[in-house]
Design a protein around this motif. Structure first.
Motif, mmCIF file in Angstrom:
data_model
loop_
_atom_site.group_PDB
_atom_site.id
_atom_site.type_symbol
_atom_site.label_atom_id
_atom_site.label_comp_id
_atom_site.label_asym_id
_atom_site.label_seq_id
_atom_site.Cartn_x
_atom_site.Cartn_y
_atom_site.Cartn_z
ATOM 1 N N ASP A 214 -6.830 1.404 -3.700
ATOM 2 C CA ASP A 214 -5.438 1.059 -3.401
ATOM 3 C C ASP A 214 -5.296 0.296 -2.096
ATOM 4 N N ARG A 241 4.063 2.010 -4.521
ATOM 5 C CA ARG A 241 2.834 2.177 -3.722
ATOM 6 C C ARG A 241 2.132 0.839 -3.501
ATOM 7 N N THR A 243 0.541 -1.129 -5.535
ATOM 8 C CA THR A 243 -0.789 -1.238 -6.125
ATOM 9 C C THR A 243 -0.625 -1.335 -7.646
#
Ligand code: HEM
Ligand code: HEM
Ligand code: HEM
Ligand code: HEM
Ligand code: SF4
Ligand code: SF4
Ligand code: SF4
Ligand code: SF4
Lengths: 376, 418
Positions: A214, A241, A243
C-alpha cells in the motif's frame, strides 16, 4: 562531476528523420540469390546444416546453418561478418528461429567454414532436416527476454534455453529425429514468443496474485490507470486508503497491473516456475495446426540450470523419438497412441490441473478452420 | 574479482555455470561485451555507456540468486516523431547498479526475410557500440533487430545514427525504428522466392510493401491493441504466421500439383519408399503409385505440402498461385491462445498486395471504432460475430472458413424482424 567541454557528436546535431522504413531487401541479397530470385528449382540436404539449392539457371548455392544464442554482442556480430566476408561474399541471413546462415558457391569451402565458425564462434552447424529421407534435426529454441530484460517474467529465458540445448545438442547437429520438433519458451503466460503452437513449449507461470504494498502504491502509482490495466476487472480503487483492492478469484496473474504500478510486484521466487506444453504444430503438412496442451502445470525455478525442466523436456522428446513413426510430429504421434499412452510412456502425472480449460475462449472458435488446407 | 584481458569483471558464480556445455552461451556474450567495450574505450573509441554490459552481469547474477526479475516498467520513453519502437526499462536496484538504471530497448525494423550485407550489420554494430550496451538480440520474436539497453538521453542520437547510417557509418541504407505498443508491429516474411522453390507468392515484396505503405500505423500507436502481419510463402508456414499474427498470408495454389514423373522414379530408385513415405501419409488418400506413375487426385488434395516436402525435385505447387488469409491468431492474453482461421480462402498472387491493403484498411477502421482497450481483432470478432466481420471485409461466407457448419439451429434472423 568535473565540468567537461561539451563537444557535440554528429548524431546530436542532425535533424531527426522519420517514416523512411527499412532498407529494401534487394540490396541485402547475395548476387546469386538476386539473379535467381523466384527461380529456384529444388533443394537437397548435403549433410546436417547444409542445404544445396539449385536454380533453373543451373546456379548452385550451399546454405550453411549455425545455431546462435540470440543474445549477441556487437563484437561477435563483427566476427560473424568477417566470416561472411571471407566465405559468403559479404552476405548472410538470420532465420526465424535465431540461426545464422552463410551462402557458399564452392562445396570445398563447406568444411573449412564449419571449422572456422566452430573455432571462432563456437556455433554448431545443424538445425536442418531431410524430408526426403524422413530424418529430422532439432532446430534452435525461440524464446523471449526473461530476467535479462523483462519486468513480468516468471522465469528466465536464455538460461533455460542454454541448459536445454546443451542437453539436446546432438539432436541439433545430427538428423536423428523422426519428424519436425519445434521447441519454444516464453517467460510468462503473456507469451511474447507466442509459443502456443509448438511441439514442446516451456512457459513461465506465476501462481500467486500480485503483492500489494500500500505504501509503495501511494508513492509510485496512479490508481485509475492501474485499475484500468487489469483485463479481468480484478482490481478496485480504494479511494479512502489511496490504494487498490484485489479480488483473488478474478486474477489471472498476468502482471499488467505491475506494468503500470511498481507497488504491486507479481514475482514470487518460490511460487513462480515453468509449465510444459506439448503437441502444438503449425504447418498444414498431413495434420492440421494444433494448439499446444498443458502436460506439466508447474516445475520449480531452479537456476542456474533448471534440472527438472531440462529432464522433463528431454524425457518427452526422447519418448516421442523412440516411439513415433517417420513424419509423425508429437501431435500426430499422440493422436495415434492416445493421451492415456502418452502419460503412461512419459511417466508424467495427470492431475486436476490439466483439465477444465480456461473458459474465456468461446465455443464458436472451435468451428473455424485454423488452417489453409481445403479442397477446391 | 576475475580479470580478463586487463578488465575486471564482477563475481558471477551462478552465471558462470551457463558458460559450460557445448551450446553457444549468452553469458559469454555479455562478458565479451563487458571486456571488449572497456578495451575499446581505453584504446580511445567513443563509448557513451561504459560498463553497461558489466552492470547487466551484476543484475542478472542477482536475479539468478533471488529467482526473480530486477527490471521494472515505468515512464514512457520515445524518439522524435514516434510513439512506439522504444521500450522503457529501469532497474529496481536504482543507484546500486547505476550503469543499468536506465536500460531501454530499441526495436529496429529488419530487412524482409532477415537478409543482410555485412556492411549494413557492421554499421549497426559501430553505432550501437557507441550509443548503447553493445548487446543485441538477433532477432526479437516479432522479427525486429533488438538493441538491448541504453539511457534515455542516448535514444535520439542512436535513432539519428540509424537514420543516417549510410552517411555516418557506411551502411548501404539507413535503418528505421520498428513497432511497439498498440500499433502495427513490424511485419515479417519467410525467405520465400529469395531461396525457396515452394514460395507461391513474393513474400519479401509483400512484407516490404506493407511496411512502407503503413509507416504511420507502424510508428504511431493509435489502436485498441497491437496488430501483426506475417507472410509465409506456402502452408509450411516457416514464420509461424498462423499462430503469431492477426493477419496471416499463406501462399497456396488452386490447380494441380506439377509432377515430374522421371524425378519420382529417380527418388524411388534412390531408395525413397513412395508408398510408405508419401502415399500412406497423404491425409486425404489422394495419391496413388504403381511403381511407374504417381497420380494425384487433385479434387481431393488439401494442399498440405507433405508430398511436395518429401519429393521436392519431383513435385511442385500448381501454377494458379495466390494466398489464403487467416485472421485472428494470437497468444493467450486475454481470452486464450488461438490459431488464426480462414477469412479469405484465396487471393490470386498478382492481386495479392493491393487486395490485402484494401482488406487491412477496412479491418483497422472497424476495429479502431469497435474494439475495446486491449482487444485483439480476433477477440472483437468473437464478441460481435464472424458474419459482421465478413461484411466489413466484403466476403461471403464460404465453407472453407469452417471445419464444419454450426451445431445449433438457434439462428438469429435479424433481417426478418420489424
Ligand atoms: C499483457 C500482455 C503483455 C505484456 C504486458 C507484454 C510486455 C512486454 C514487454 C515489457 C516486453 C519487453 C521485454 C523487453 O525487451 O524489455 C515485451 C516484448 C515482446 N512482446 Fe510482449 N507483452 C504482452 C503480450 C504480448 C503478446 C500477446 C505478444 C505476442 C503475440 C507479445 C509480443 C512481444 C514480443 C514479440 C516481444 C519481444 C520479445 C522478445 O523477442 O524477446 N507480447 N512484451
Ligand atoms: C527452402 C527452404 C525451406 C524449406 C524447403 C522448408 C520446408 C519446410 C517444411 C517441409 C516444413 C514442414 C515440414 C513438415 O511438417 O514435414 C517446414 C516447416 C517449418 N519451417 Fe521451413 N523450410 C525452409 C526454410 C525454413 C527456414 C529458413 C526457416 C526458419 C528458420 C523455417 C522454419 C520453419 C518452421 C518454423 C517450420 C514449422 C512450422 C511449424 O511449427 O509447423 N523453414 N519448412
Ligand atoms: C489426417 C488426419 C486424421 C486422421 C488420418 C485421423 C485418423 C483417426 C483414426 C484412424 C482414429 C481412430 C483411432 C482409434 O480409435 O483407434 C481417430 C480417432 C480420433 N481422432 Fe483422428 N484423424 C485425423 C485427424 C484428426 C483431428 C484433426 C482430430 C482433432 C482435432 C482428430 C481427433 C480424433 C479423435 C478425438 C479421435 C478419437 C480418439 C479416441 O477415441 O481415443 N483426428 N482418428
Ligand atoms: C476413424 C476416424 C477418423 C478418420 C479415419 C479420420 C480421417 C481424417 C482425414 C483423412 C482427414 C483429412 C481430410 C480433410 O481434412 O479433408 C481428417 C481431418 C480432420 N479430422 Fe478426422 N478422422 C477421423 C476421426 C476424426 C475425429 C473423431 C475427429 C474429431 C473429433 C476428427 C477431426 C478432424 C478434423 C478437425 C480434421 C481437419 C479437417 C480439415 O482440415 O478439413 N477426425 N480426418
Ligand atoms: S513473455 Fe512475459 S515475461 Fe517474457 S518478455 Fe514477454 S511479457 Fe516479458
Ligand atoms: S495480475 Fe493481471 S489479472 Fe491480476 S490483478 Fe494484476 S492486472 Fe489484474
Ligand atoms: S513458408 Fe513455404 S515458401 Fe516460405 S520458406 Fe517455408 S517452405 Fe518456403
Ligand atoms: S499436398 Fe497433401 S493432401 Fe495434397 S496430395 Fe500431397 S500429401 Fe496429399
Amino acid at each position: 562531476m568535473v565540468a567537461q567541454k561539451v563537444e557535440k557528436e554528429p548524431e546530436e546535431e542532425l535533424e531527426p528523420k522519420t517514416d523512411f522504413g527499412p532498407p529494401h531487401y534487394s540490396i541485402m541479397l547475395h548476387p546469386i540469390i538476386k539473379n535467381n530470385y523466384g527461380k529456384w528449382k529444388y533443394h537437397e540436404v548435403v549433410r546436417p546444416g547444409v542445404i544445396k539449392r539449385v536454380a533453373e539457371s543451373g546456379d548452385v548455392l550451399y546454405v550453411v546453418r549455425f545455431g546462435s544464442p540470440r543474445l549477441l554482442s556487437v563484437y561477435t556480430i563483427r566476427d560473424i561478418c568477417d566470416i561472411a566476408d571471407k566465405y559468403s561474399d559479404g552476405y548472410l541471413r538470420f532465420t526465424s528461429r535465431n540461426n545464422v546462415e552463410f551462402f557458399l558457391t564452392d562445396p570445398d569451402k563447406i568444411e573449412p567454414l564449419i571449422q572456422e565458425v566452430q573455432e571462432k564462434l563456437g556455433f554448431p552447424c545443424g538445425g536442418t532436416w531431410d524430408a526426403t529421407k524422413g530424418e529430422y534435426g532439432l532446430t534452435n529454441i525461440v524464446h523471449t527476454q526473461g530476467w535479462v530484460h523483462c519486468h513480468t517474467p516468471a522465469t528466465d529465458a536464455s538460461g533455460i534455453v542454454k541448459a536445454v540445448m546443451d542437453e539436446l545438442y546432438d539432436y541439433f547437429t545430427d538428423h536423428k529425429l523422426p519428424a519436425l520438433c519445434r521447441i519454444s519458451l516464453a517467460c510468462c503466460a503473456n507469451m511474447c514468443g507466442a509459443v502456443h503452437a509448438s511441439d514442446i513449449a516451456m512457459v513461465g507461470v506465476h501462481r500467486k496474485v500480485p503483492k500489494i504494498d500500500d505504501d509503495a502504491v501511494r508513492r509510485t502509482c496512479e490508481i485509475p490507470s492501474t485499475v484500468a490495466a487489469c483485463p479481468t476487472g480484478a482490481l478496485k480503487p480504494d479511494m479512502k486508503r489511496k490504494t487498490v483492492i484485489l479480488d483473488k478469484d478474478k486474477c489471472m496473474y498476468c502482471g499488467n497491473c505491475y506494468t503500470m504500478c511498481p507497488g504491486m510486484p507479481i514475482f514470487d521466487p518460490e511460487n513462480d516456475g515453468v509449465a510444459i506444453l506439448v503437441a502444438g504444430k503449425l504447418s498444414d503438412a498431413r495434420y492440421p495446426p494444433q494448439l499446444s496442451k498443458v502436460v506439466v502445470p508447474w516445475l520449480p525455478n531452479n537456476p542456474p540450470r533448471w534440472p527438472e525442466v531440462v529432464q522433463t523436456v528431454k524425457k518427452i522428446l526422447e519418448t516421442w523419438a523412440t516411439h513415433a513413426e517417420k513424419y509423425e510430429r508429437i501431435a500426430e504421434w499422440i493422436h495415434r497412441i492416445g493421451w492415456e499412452r502418452f502419460f503412461e510412456l512419459t511417466g508424467l502425472e495427470f492431475t486436476e490441473k490439466l483439465i477444465e480449460d480456461y473458459h474465456r475462449t468461446p465455443y464458436l472458435y472451435t468451428t473455424f478452420r485454423t488452417s489453409a488446407a481445403f479442397r477446391w | 574479482m576475475p580479470v580478463v584481458d586487463g578488465v575486471e569483471l564482477p563475481e558471477t558464480p551462478l552465471l558462470d555455470e551457463l558458460e559450460k556445455g557445448p551450446w553457444p552461451s549468452f553469458v559469454k556474450e555479455i562478458k565479451r561485451a563487458a571486456v571488449e567495450s572497456e578495451k575499446a574505450m581505453k584504446a580511445g573509441k567513443k563509448i557513451k555507456l561504459p560498463g553497461a554490459a558489466k552492470g547487466l552481469l551484476k543484475v542478472l547474477e542477482l536475479s539468478y540468486k533471488d529467482k526473480r526479475t530486477h527490471w521494472k516498467h515505468g515512464g514512457i520513453v520515445a524518439v522524435y516523431g514516434y510513439g512506439g519502437g522504444v521500450i522503457g526499462r529501469y532497474c529496481d536496484l536504482e543507484d546500486k547498479i547505476p550503469e543499468v538504471w536506465h536500460f531501454h530497448t530499441m526495436r529496429i525494423n529488419m530487412p524482409a526475410g532477415w537478409f543482410y550485407s555485412t556492411k549494413a550489420l557492421r554499421a549497426i554494430c559501430d553505432a550501437w557500440e557507441k550509443w548503447g550496451s553493445g548487446l543485441t538480440n538477433l532477432h526479437g520474436s516479432t522479427g525486429d533487430i533488438i538493441l538491448l539497453g541504453t539511457r534515455t538521453e542516448h535514444l535520439q542520437p542512436m535513432a539519428n545514427a540509424l537514420a543516417y547510417l549510410d552517411k555516418l557509418y557506411g551502411s548501404p541504407a539507413p535503418f528505421d525504428i520498428g513497432g511497439s505498443g498498440s500499433d502495427l508491429r513490424t511485419p515479417s516474411a519467410c525467405m520465400g522466392p529469395a531461396l525457396c522453390e515452394f514460395a507461391c507468392y513474393d513474400t519479401l515484396e509483400a512484407c516490404y510493401q506493407f511496411t512502407i505503405r503503413y509507416q504511420d500505423e507502424l510508428h504511431r500507436p493509435m489502436w485498441p491493441y497491437k496488430f501483426k502481419i506475417k507472410c509465409s510463402g506456402c502452408p509450411n508456414d516457416c514464420v509461424a504466421s498462423k499462430a503469431r499474427s492477426d493477419f496471416a498470408i499463406i501462399g497456396t495454389w488452386k490447380d494441380e500439383i506439377q509432377i515430374d514423373q522421371e524425378a519420382v522414379k529417380e527418388y524411388a530408385k534412390a531408395g525413397v519408399d513412395i508408398e510408405k513415405q508419401v502415399v500412406k501419409k497423404c491425409p486425404t488418400g489422394a495419391i496413388s503409385w504403381d511403381g511407374n506413375e504417381l497420380k494425384i487426385d487433385n479434387k481431393n488434395c488439401i494442399r498440405c505440402m507433405h508430398c511436395i516436402n518429401v519429393l521436392p525435385k519431383a513435385l511442385k505447387p500448381g501454377k494458379e498461385r495466390g494466398a489464403t488469409i487467416l485472421i485472428g491468431g494470437k497468444a493467450p492474453f486475454v481470452d486464450g491462445a488461438i490459431i488464426g482461421w480462414v477469412a479469405v480462402p484465396f487471393i490470386p498472387a498478382d492481386e495479392l498486395i493491393d487486395k490485402c491493403c484494401e482488406i487491412l484498411e477496412a479491418i483497422w477502421d472497424w476495429w479502431d471504432e469497435n474494439g475495446k482497450f486491449r482487444e485483439r481483432v480476433g477477440e472483437l470478432i468473437w464478441r460481435v460475430g464472424m458474419s459482421e466481420f465478413l461484411k466489413v471485409i466484403g466476403q461471403k461466407a464460404d465453407v472453407r472458413m469452417v471445419y464444419a457448419p454450426r451445431n445449433n439451429p438457434f439462428i438469429f434472423w435479424r433481417e426478418l424482424q420489424d
